[in-house]
Motif scaffolding. Structure first.
Motif, PDB file in Angstrom:
ATOM      1  N   MET A   1      37.051 -12.364  10.045  1.00 48.74           N
ATOM      2  CA  MET A   1      36.115 -11.601  10.841  1.00 48.74           C
ATOM      3  C   MET A   1      36.700 -11.347  12.234  1.00 48.74           C
ATOM      4  O   MET A   1      37.349 -12.215  12.798  1.00 48.74           O
ATOM      5  N   ALA A   2      36.401 -10.201  12.745  1.00 46.58           N
ATOM      6  CA  ALA A   2      36.899  -9.822  14.065  1.00 46.58           C
ATOM      7  C   ALA A   2      36.007 -10.383  15.171  1.00 46.58           C
ATOM      8  O   ALA A   2      34.813 -10.579  14.984  1.00 46.58           O
ATOM      9  N   GLU A   3      36.646 -10.630  16.305  1.00 45.03           N
ATOM     10  CA  GLU A   3      35.905 -10.971  17.528  1.00 45.03           C
ATOM     11  C   GLU A   3      35.648  -9.644  18.238  1.00 45.03           C
ATOM     12  O   GLU A   3      36.586  -8.912  18.552  1.00 45.03           O
ATOM     13  N   ILE A   4      34.381  -9.333  18.497  1.00 49.32           N
ATOM     14  CA  ILE A   4      34.028  -8.024  19.042  1.00 49.32           C
ATOM     15  C   ILE A   4      33.325  -8.189  20.377  1.00 49.32           C
ATOM     16  O   ILE A   4      32.324  -8.895  20.477  1.00 49.32           O
ATOM     17  N   GLY A   5      33.863  -7.532  21.393  1.00 44.49           N
ATOM     18  CA  GLY A   5      33.254  -7.539  22.713  1.00 44.49           C
ATOM     19  C   GLY A   5      32.675  -6.173  23.027  1.00 44.49           C
ATOM     20  O   GLY A   5      33.355  -5.152  22.880  1.00 44.49           O
ATOM     21  N   PHE A   6      31.419  -6.156  23.425  1.00 45.56           N
ATOM     22  CA  PHE A   6      30.767  -4.926  23.877  1.00 45.56           C
ATOM     23  C   PHE A   6      30.862  -4.896  25.399  1.00 45.56           C
ATOM     24  O   PHE A   6      30.419  -5.840  26.059  1.00 45.56           O
ATOM     25  N   TYR A   7      31.441  -3.846  25.950  1.00 43.98           N
ATOM     26  CA  TYR A   7      31.666  -3.718  27.384  1.00 43.98           C
ATOM     27  C   TYR A   7      30.766  -2.616  27.935  1.00 43.98           C
ATOM     28  O   TYR A   7      31.011  -1.434  27.728  1.00 43.98           O
ATOM     29  N   HIS A   8      29.714  -3.044  28.626  1.00 43.48           N
ATOM     30  CA  HIS A   8      28.685  -2.168  29.181  1.00 43.48           C
ATOM     31  C   HIS A   8      29.171  -1.660  30.547  1.00 43.48           C
ATOM     32  O   HIS A   8      29.147  -2.394  31.530  1.00 43.48           O
ATOM     33  N   LEU A   9      29.611  -0.420  30.595  1.00 38.89           N
ATOM     34  CA  LEU A   9      30.122   0.182  31.831  1.00 38.89           C
ATOM     35  C   LEU A   9      28.950   0.640  32.692  1.00 38.89           C
ATOM     36  O   LEU A   9      28.109   1.412  32.244  1.00 38.89           O
ATOM     37  N   THR A  10      28.901   0.150  33.927  1.00 39.00           N
ATOM     38  CA  THR A  10      27.792   0.507  34.816  1.00 39.00           C
ATOM     39  C   THR A  10      28.242   1.204  36.090  1.00 39.00           C
ATOM     40  O   THR A  10      27.436   1.857  36.744  1.00 39.00           O
ATOM     41  N   ARG A  11      29.501   1.051  36.465  1.00 43.11           N
ATOM     42  CA  ARG A  11      29.937   1.650  37.729  1.00 43.11           C
ATOM     43  C   ARG A  11      31.203   2.496  37.611  1.00 43.11           C
ATOM     44  O   ARG A  11      31.554   3.209  38.538  1.00 43.11           O
ATOM     45  N   THR A  12      31.905   2.423  36.505  1.00 45.69           N
ATOM     46  CA  THR A  12      33.097   3.249  36.303  1.00 45.69           C
ATOM     47  C   THR A  12      33.052   3.849  34.908  1.00 45.69           C
ATOM     48  O   THR A  12      32.234   3.450  34.078  1.00 45.69           O
ATOM     49  N   ASP A 100      38.477  -3.214  10.329  1.00 45.86           N
ATOM     50  CA  ASP A 100      39.521  -3.970   9.647  1.00 45.86           C
ATOM     51  C   ASP A 100      40.830  -3.244   9.855  1.00 45.86           C
ATOM     52  O   ASP A 100      40.853  -2.019   9.836  1.00 45.86           O
ATOM     53  N   PRO A 101      41.920  -3.859  10.063  1.00 43.65           N
ATOM     54  CA  PRO A 101      42.257  -5.277   9.997  1.00 43.65           C
ATOM     55  C   PRO A 101      42.360  -5.925  11.379  1.00 43.65           C
ATOM     56  O   PRO A 101      43.111  -6.869  11.558  1.00 43.65           O
ATOM     57  N   PHE A 102      41.626  -5.446  12.337  1.00 43.78           N
ATOM     58  CA  PHE A 102      41.775  -5.894  13.717  1.00 43.78           C
ATOM     59  C   PHE A 102      41.212  -7.300  13.929  1.00 43.78           C
ATOM     60  O   PHE A 102      40.191  -7.657  13.370  1.00 43.78           O
ATOM     61  N   GLU A 103      41.890  -8.067  14.790  1.00 40.72           N
ATOM     62  CA  GLU A 103      41.393  -9.401  15.121  1.00 40.72           C
ATOM     63  C   GLU A 103      40.463  -9.371  16.317  1.00 40.72           C
ATOM     64  O   GLU A 103      39.636 -10.250  16.486  1.00 40.72           O
ATOM     65  N   ARG A 104      40.608  -8.336  17.148  1.00 41.23           N
ATOM     66  CA  ARG A 104      39.751  -8.219  18.327  1.00 41.23           C
ATOM     67  C   ARG A 104      39.413  -6.757  18.561  1.00 41.23           C
ATOM     68  O   ARG A 104      40.276  -5.887  18.451  1.00 41.23           O
ATOM     69  N   LEU A 127      27.103  -5.013  13.149  1.00 44.31           N
ATOM     70  CA  LEU A 127      28.235  -5.930  13.145  1.00 44.31           C
ATOM     71  C   LEU A 127      27.782  -7.382  13.110  1.00 44.31           C
ATOM     72  O   LEU A 127      28.423  -8.225  12.472  1.00 44.31           O
ATOM     73  N   LYS A 128      26.685  -7.679  13.766  1.00 45.66           N
ATOM     74  CA  LYS A 128      26.132  -9.029  13.729  1.00 45.66           C
ATOM     75  C   LYS A 128      25.722  -9.373  12.295  1.00 45.66           C
ATOM     76  O   LYS A 128      25.983 -10.479  11.811  1.00 45.66           O
ATOM     77  N   ALA A 129      25.086  -8.425  11.611  1.00 43.76           N
ATOM     78  CA  ALA A 129      24.661  -8.636  10.226  1.00 43.76           C
ATOM     79  C   ALA A 129      25.854  -8.866   9.296  1.00 43.76           C
ATOM     80  O   ALA A 129      25.733  -9.559   8.291  1.00 43.76           O
ATOM     81  N   GLN A 130      27.021  -8.322   9.665  1.00 45.51           N
ATOM     82  CA  GLN A 130      28.235  -8.506   8.869  1.00 45.51           C
ATOM     83  C   GLN A 130      28.907  -9.856   9.144  1.00 45.51           C
ATOM     84  O   GLN A 130      29.859 -10.216   8.471  1.00 45.51           O
ATOM     85  N   GLY A 131      28.424 -10.583  10.156  1.00 42.66           N
ATOM     86  CA  GLY A 131      28.956 -11.910  10.442  1.00 42.66           C
ATOM     87  C   GLY A 131      30.072 -11.979  11.467  1.00 42.66           C
ATOM     88  O   GLY A 131      30.723 -13.017  11.608  1.00 42.66           O
ATOM     89  N   HIS A 132      30.304 -10.900  12.201  1.00 46.30           N
ATOM     90  CA  HIS A 132      31.345 -10.909  13.231  1.00 46.30           C
ATOM     91  C   HIS A 132      30.889 -11.726  14.441  1.00 46.30           C
ATOM     92  O   HIS A 132      29.691 -11.868  14.707  1.00 46.30           O
ATOM     93  N   THR A 133      31.857 -12.245  15.190  1.00 50.28           N
ATOM     94  CA  THR A 133      31.580 -12.932  16.447  1.00 50.28           C
ATOM     95  C   THR A 133      31.446 -11.870  17.529  1.00 50.28           C
ATOM     96  O   THR A 133      32.371 -11.083  17.750  1.00 50.28           O
TER      97      THR A 133
END
Length: 148
Positions: A1-12, A100-104, A127-133
């Protein structure tokens, strides 16, 4: 499973936020693919990244560029990954994702755009339902704050 970061852009916008994230990617010895929502966005990002020198110079190419397998950063509006990247950056992502096949995975979205925020929420749920971090990062006046 991939580690997924959501980056909420607020100023740029993403063009301003990406260089630091990409610099850290290269420093870690990883390769990246940047997947844009449209080919015009990929072209504009290609031009913008050539102008970056701070924090580091970012060697890259976009779809149609030379030596795709040698590029540490590849920019595309498709799903091609000719450089063997393990890190995926999403700009203007849709609800359907191939991660897939990304680790991050780095999902950057414009927090000033209600449609983009709603789409990011749908991707988060799927993505949460798929079990990703998953991790959520919010852009602050200086840097990022992790919340979740």
């Amino acid at each position: 499973m991939a580690e997924i970061g959501f980056y909420h852009l607020t100023r740029t916008d993403a063009h301003e936020a990406l260089p630091v994230l990409l610099g850290r990617t290269l420093d870690s010895g990883r390769r990246a693919v940047i997947r844009c929502g449209k080919s015009e966005e990929a072209g504009a990002l290609d031009i913008a990244l050539w102008k970056v020198s701070d924090p580091v110079w970012l060697p890259h190419a976009a779809t149609g560029g030379k030596y795709p397998d040698r590029q540490p950063i590849w920019i595309t509006a498709g799903e091609d990954v000719p450089n063997g990247a393990t890190f995926l950056f999403l700009l203007g992502a849709t609800d359907t994702l191939t991660i897939d096949p990304f680790e991050r995975v780095f999902d950057l979205f414009d927090g000033r755009d209600e449609v983009a925020v709603a789409a990011a929420r749908r991707r988060w749920m799927a993505l949460k339902a798929q079990g990703h971090t998953l991790a959520y990062w919010r852009q602050e006046a200086k840097g990022w704050t992790r919340a979740g």
